[in-house]
Design a protein around this motif. Structure first.
Motif, PDB file in Angstrom:
ATOM      1  N   PRO A  53       0.551  -7.037   1.165  1.00 42.38           N
ATOM      2  CA  PRO A  53       0.913  -5.612   1.108  1.00 42.38           C
ATOM      3  C   PRO A  53      -0.013  -4.719   1.923  1.00 42.38           C
ATOM      4  O   PRO A  53       0.419  -3.701   2.460  1.00 42.38           O
ATOM      5  CB  PRO A  53       0.838  -5.291  -0.392  1.00 42.38           C
ATOM      6  N   LEU A  54      -1.285  -5.085   2.062  1.00 43.62           N
ATOM      7  CA  LEU A  54      -2.203  -4.269   2.859  1.00 43.62           C
ATOM      8  C   LEU A  54      -1.796  -4.285   4.331  1.00 43.62           C
ATOM      9  O   LEU A  54      -1.808  -3.244   5.003  1.00 43.62           O
ATOM     10  CB  LEU A  54      -3.634  -4.779   2.688  1.00 43.62           C
ATOM     11  N   LEU A  55      -1.425  -5.448   4.840  1.00 46.75           N
ATOM     12  CA  LEU A  55      -0.968  -5.539   6.229  1.00 46.75           C
ATOM     13  C   LEU A  55       0.366  -4.826   6.417  1.00 46.75           C
ATOM     14  O   LEU A  55       0.605  -4.207   7.461  1.00 46.75           O
ATOM     15  CB  LEU A  55      -0.858  -7.004   6.642  1.00 46.75           C
ATOM     16  N   LEU A  56       1.235  -4.888   5.430  1.00 53.11           N
ATOM     17  CA  LEU A  56       2.527  -4.215   5.549  1.00 53.11           C
ATOM     18  C   LEU A  56       2.360  -2.695   5.564  1.00 53.11           C
ATOM     19  O   LEU A  56       3.025  -1.995   6.344  1.00 53.11           O
ATOM     20  CB  LEU A  56       3.439  -4.642   4.397  1.00 53.11           C
ATOM     21  N   PHE A  57       1.471  -2.173   4.725  1.00 60.15           N
ATOM     22  CA  PHE A  57       1.205  -0.742   4.773  1.00 60.15           C
ATOM     23  C   PHE A  57       0.554  -0.341   6.095  1.00 60.15           C
ATOM     24  O   PHE A  57       0.795   0.756   6.612  1.00 60.15           O
ATOM     25  CB  PHE A  57       0.309  -0.340   3.603  1.00 60.15           C
ATOM     26  N   LEU A  58      -0.249  -1.227   6.650  1.00 57.97           N
ATOM     27  CA  LEU A  58      -0.840  -0.946   7.958  1.00 57.97           C
ATOM     28  C   LEU A  58       0.228  -0.900   9.041  1.00 57.97           C
ATOM     29  O   LEU A  58       0.159  -0.081   9.963  1.00 57.97           O
ATOM     30  CB  LEU A  58      -1.884  -2.015   8.278  1.00 57.97           C
ATOM     31  N   VAL A  59       1.233  -1.766   8.943  1.00 56.11           N
ATOM     32  CA  VAL A  59       2.345  -1.734   9.898  1.00 56.11           C
ATOM     33  C   VAL A  59       3.094  -0.403   9.806  1.00 56.11           C
ATOM     34  O   VAL A  59       3.451   0.205  10.828  1.00 56.11           O
ATOM     35  CB  VAL A  59       3.291  -2.929   9.652  1.00 56.11           C
ATOM     36  N   LEU A  60       3.346   0.070   8.588  1.00 50.97           N
ATOM     37  CA  LEU A  60       4.011   1.367   8.428  1.00 50.97           C
ATOM     38  C   LEU A  60       3.179   2.491   9.025  1.00 50.97           C
ATOM     39  O   LEU A  60       3.721   3.423   9.648  1.00 50.97           O
ATOM     40  CB  LEU A  60       4.282   1.629   6.950  1.00 50.97           C
ATOM     41  N   ALA A  61       1.856   2.436   8.860  1.00 45.90           N
ATOM     42  CA  ALA A  61       0.993   3.455   9.449  1.00 45.90           C
ATOM     43  C   ALA A  61       1.042   3.409  10.970  1.00 45.90           C
ATOM     44  O   ALA A  61       1.080   4.458  11.640  1.00 45.90           O
ATOM     45  CB  ALA A  61      -0.438   3.272   8.952  1.00 45.90           C
ATOM     46  N   VAL A  62       1.063   2.211  11.543  1.00 47.59           N
ATOM     47  CA  VAL A  62       1.144   2.070  13.002  1.00 47.59           C
ATOM     48  C   VAL A  62       2.472   2.609  13.517  1.00 47.59           C
ATOM     49  O   VAL A  62       2.525   3.328  14.530  1.00 47.59           O
ATOM     50  CB  VAL A  62       0.936   0.590  13.387  1.00 47.59           C
ATOM     51  N   LEU A  63       3.564   2.284  12.834  1.00 49.15           N
ATOM     52  CA  LEU A  63       4.871   2.794  13.250  1.00 49.15           C
ATOM     53  C   LEU A  63       4.918   4.321  13.185  1.00 49.15           C
ATOM     54  O   LEU A  63       5.431   4.977  14.097  1.00 49.15           O
ATOM     55  CB  LEU A  63       5.967   2.198  12.365  1.00 49.15           C
TER      56      LEU A  63
END
Length: 396
Positions: A53-63
């Motif tokens: 989940p930490l990496l997935l939230f980071l992906v949303l932040a990058v997008l």
């Protein structure tokens, strides 16, 4: 002495803008749409590799950063928020389904609440409707939904940053019919966003506005009417450009093209099966993949001869396009290579419940994809017509 009023429109001085580059095009410019799609699809592929989940939230932040930094001022470019709402809906539906169709909890799980249990027949064994719900089950289902939500947001970012109609021009000539269908399907979401925005602006100008389900009729009907008008205009434009017509191709050439494409796709499917299955014969691996690729290329080459297209001001593919597409592809390669980190860190387990770790290499790979917001050129702002100035002059 008489006074005569006259109106003169002064010619506006030329705007000061960036100097043209060597190709004759003024910067800033719009990035090639295929580069955005390659970047988004590569990032979605990287998302499919992890359940952290930490990496997935980071992906949303990058997008969110890339979309905010490099989207244009077009109305359809403001639809990323709608994709975020859709992503939240996906997560909520996944959690509700996991809570309703529960599989039971263990004594070590953290109990949250209990739903009414509905007995099921014997042939429906293994799945129960209702019952106790644990914190581990909720977090696991939320993480699964978050991964799918990130993939949807990747597609939404590509729709927001790239104009799908411009991507149609770079497709091979033999695929123009399929490209038109895909382009129309991809353009549905931006057009619906634009229609909803126009209806919302029109409703703000009216008195006696209603809210809730009462206002649904006043929103849905104009949006559907606008979608129908757009469809009719698109059909008329496609008919005027010759889409759907047979052209000068003979029946024999169509049959040969179809046979080459069908055999090529069969070869690609057989090659993919051979590469994935270790027990498959050797000729079903790379040889079948290579033969299928050759047949597909031959079919595209033969089918493209009957299509004549002209391109007005083709989109350039320069260093920024390579940088943006490469950042997304490199991010996907790093997450699939398993170099420099433990693969178990990408898919942490919630049984028992532990806090997930943030591996350095996958984190750097996702942040590398975020450099697209810096590497891509700044989009050109929309030019608004300058208002004409009016002055009065007295003539004796």
């Amino acid at each position: 002495m008489t006074a005569v009023s006259r109106t003169t429109a002064e010619a506006a001085p030329p705007r000061s803008g960036p100097a043209p580059d060597r190709g004759g095009r003024r910067l800033p410019r719009t990035l090639h749409p295929v580069a955005w799609w390659v970047w988004a699809l590569a990032l979605a592929t990287a998302v499919s590799r992890t359940n952290n989940p930490l990496l997935l939230f980071l992906v949303l932040a990058v997008l969110g950063y890339v979309v905010t930094a490099r989207r244009t001022e077009a109305p359809w470019a403001r639809g990323f928020g709608y994709y975020l709402c859709l992503a939240l809906t996906v997560v909520a539906i996944r959690v509700v389904f996991r809570a309703v169709f529960a599989t039971g909890i263990t004594p070590r799980d953290h109990f949250l609440f209990s739903l009414p249990h509905i007995p099921t027949p014997d042939w429906y064994a293994g799945i129960q409707i209702g019952g106790p719900v644990s914190l581990e089950a909720v977090l696991s289902s939320a993480t699964d939904g978050l991964r799918l939500a990130c993939m949807l947001c990747c597609i939404g970012a590509a729709n927001t940053l790239a104009n799908p109609k411009r991507a149609l021009r770079v497709l091979p000539g033999a695929l123009y019919e399929l490209g038109v269908a895909v382009t129309v399907a991809i353009s549905v979401a931006p057009q619906l966003v634009q229609s909803v925005q126009r209806v919302a602006r029109a409703r703000k100008l009216r008195a006696g506005r209603t809210k809730g389900f009462t206002a649904l009729r006043g929103i849905v009907v104009p949006v559907l009417e606008d979608a129908l008008e757009r469809s009719l205009r698109l059909a008329a434009a496609m008919d005027s450009r010759g889409y759907g017509r047979a052209g000068s191709a003979t029946r024999r050439s169509r049959r040969v093209t179809g046979a080459l494409m069908l055999l090529g796709m069969c070869g690609l499917c057989a090659g993919a099966y051979g590469l994935l299955d270790a027990t498959a014969p050797t000729f079903l691996g790379l040889p079948a993949m290579a033969a299928g690729s050759v047949l597909c290329l031959a079919g595209l080459r033969l089918g493209g001869r009957r299509v004549t297209r002209t391109t007005y001001r083709p989109d350039p593919w320069r260093l920024p396009e390579w940088a943006v597409a490469g950042s997304g592809l490199l991010s996907a390669v790093l997450l699939f290579s398993n170099l420099g980190y433990n693969p178990a860190e990408l898919n942490p387990s919630f049984y028992p419940l532990t806090w997930p770790t943030l591996p350095p290499v996958p984190t750097a790979a996702i942040l590398l994809a975020g450099t697209a917001g810096i590497l891509a050129p700044r989009p050109a702002p929309r030019r608004h017509p300058l208002p004409q100035r009016t002055e009065k002059a007295d003539v004796s």
